[in-house]
Design an enzyme around this catalytic site. Sequence first.
Site, PDB file in Angstrom:
ATOM      1  N   HIS A   1      -1.081  -0.173   5.761  1.00  0.00           N
ATOM      2  CA  HIS A   1      -1.981   1.328   6.808  1.00  0.00           C
ATOM      3  C   HIS A   1      -0.742   2.235   6.873  1.00  0.00           C
ATOM      4  O   HIS A   1       0.065   2.706   8.451  1.00  0.00           O
ATOM      5  CB  HIS A   1      -2.299   0.523   8.151  1.00  0.00           C
ATOM      6  CG  HIS A   1      -3.433  -0.797   8.039  1.00  0.00           C
ATOM      7  ND1 HIS A   1      -4.485  -1.262   8.741  1.00  0.00           N
ATOM      8  CD2 HIS A   1      -4.255  -1.145   6.649  1.00  0.00           C
ATOM      9  CE1 HIS A   1      -5.197  -2.253   8.228  1.00  0.00           C
ATOM     10  NE2 HIS A   1      -4.994  -1.749   7.229  1.00  0.00           N
TER      11      HIS A   1
ATOM     12  N   TYR B   1     -10.210   7.932  19.960  1.00  0.00           N
ATOM     13  CA  TYR B   1     -11.198   7.172  18.897  1.00  0.00           C
ATOM     14  C   TYR B   1     -11.622   5.625  19.202  1.00  0.00           C
ATOM     15  O   TYR B   1     -11.941   4.937  18.406  1.00  0.00           O
ATOM     16  CB  TYR B   1     -11.600   7.659  17.447  1.00  0.00           C
ATOM     17  CG  TYR B   1     -11.335   8.970  17.927  1.00  0.00           C
ATOM     18  CD1 TYR B   1     -12.764   9.383  16.912  1.00  0.00           C
ATOM     19  CD2 TYR B   1     -10.836  10.242  17.813  1.00  0.00           C
ATOM     20  CE1 TYR B   1     -13.359  10.967  17.502  1.00  0.00           C
ATOM     21  CE2 TYR B   1     -10.555  11.354  18.421  1.00  0.00           C
ATOM     22  CZ  TYR B   1     -12.009  11.541  17.852  1.00  0.00           C
ATOM     23  OH  TYR B   1     -12.219  13.340  18.249  1.00  0.00           O
TER      24      TYR B   1
ATOM     25  N   GLN C   1       0.682  -1.205   0.130  1.00  0.00           N
ATOM     26  CA  GLN C   1       0.169  -0.046  -0.152  1.00  0.00           C
ATOM     27  C   GLN C   1       0.741   1.297   0.079  1.00  0.00           C
ATOM     28  O   GLN C   1       0.177   2.134   0.012  1.00  0.00           O
ATOM     29  CB  GLN C   1      -1.403  -0.232   1.135  1.00  0.00           C
ATOM     30  CG  GLN C   1      -2.129  -0.861   1.384  1.00  0.00           C
ATOM     31  CD  GLN C   1      -2.692  -1.073   2.572  1.00  0.00           C
ATOM     32  OE1 GLN C   1      -2.838  -0.421   3.345  1.00  0.00           O
ATOM     33  NE2 GLN C   1      -3.646  -2.433   2.631  1.00  0.00           N
TER      34      GLN C   1
END
Length: 385
Positions: free
Chosen positions: A153, A261, A92
């Site tokens: 990621h 979060y 990625q």
Amino acid sequence: MERRSYLSAVGVVGAGALGGCLSEPPEQSTQAGITVERVVEGLTHPWGLAAGGPNDALLVTERDPGRLQQVDPNAGTATEISGVPAVDAAGQGGLLDVTWGPDDSWVYLTYAIAAEDGTTTRLARGRLDAGGDRLTNFETLYTAEPAVDSSGHYGSRVTFGPEGYLYMTVGDRQFKNFGPEHVAQDRGNDLGTTLRLGADGSIPADNPFVDEEAAQDAIYSYGHRNAQGLDVHPETGAIWESEFGESDGDEINVIERGGNYGWPIADEGCTYGTGQPIGVSHADREDVIGPVFGWPCGEDGPAPSGMTFYDGEAFPAWQGDLFVGGLAGQRLVHLGIDGHDVTLREPLVADRGWRVRAVAVGPEGGLYLAIDDGSAPIVRLLPDT
């Protein structure tokens, strides 16, 4: 006329402008009032879009070749910009996001780099020369810590807030120990965070954890998985973020100073394969901030990537709406926003089979989409004329 630039037709992309124009009509959308126009084609995995700058340039990054292009939507041309750093283009990783600085004099890039212990996400900037084909005065501003033996990621979306600070996401690098020891719950590293920096890469003195000895000073929020969407609400100035879940659990968040979060101790998704819950629901913990909108386990999440609030003039009915690229969902998610109340509207381009990686509003009010593919277009949505 549909404007296209067939980069692959001329072989290796050089520093010159490439272009072509086909005498075909624009593609009509299945939704009334919208025309879909391919402004340039043949790009390799475009990842970031930035519209603006002193000449209203449209900048596009190509992830795995590590190229930065300047696209002229009206001429249908793409010009490669030199002076871009070497990137680690694997998995990625590669050349990732791009944005203009607040004064339109600097171009900011995020990208994956190889380091001694693996790979990581880096932020740097350069000035676009008068000819529009070279970055000069290039300088590294921040390198996320630590480097990790992973090619996934990276996060890496970047934007500027109304006060002139830069916000940047860093992914959790795919660690799978789903508990309180996960890197995204550890403020001693940059993984799974939103960073807040000065435009020159400096650390703002009022960042939430600068007085915490064991914490990274650049962290603004933490407990994130892999955020690839980031933009500023045009009226409130709040920082909004889109984030990939594991299996579903995709989120739209409003980023608060110092907020946790939840990933992975609180989440609405489930694990790949088994479908088991990850942690508990956000509502079951008082020490975490839940999403303002999401796709919990069992729902068809879009795999949300880049996003933008619409503030153009071409589509008056869309003013203030949020548009989010869907990768696995192969659609452009359309969300109505009223404060923190979010309403899911009819998606756009859902009939094209396009993985939408990034979205931006052009100076003429068109909505630009970067399609993630090995030979991909940049698409513009305009009103029917």
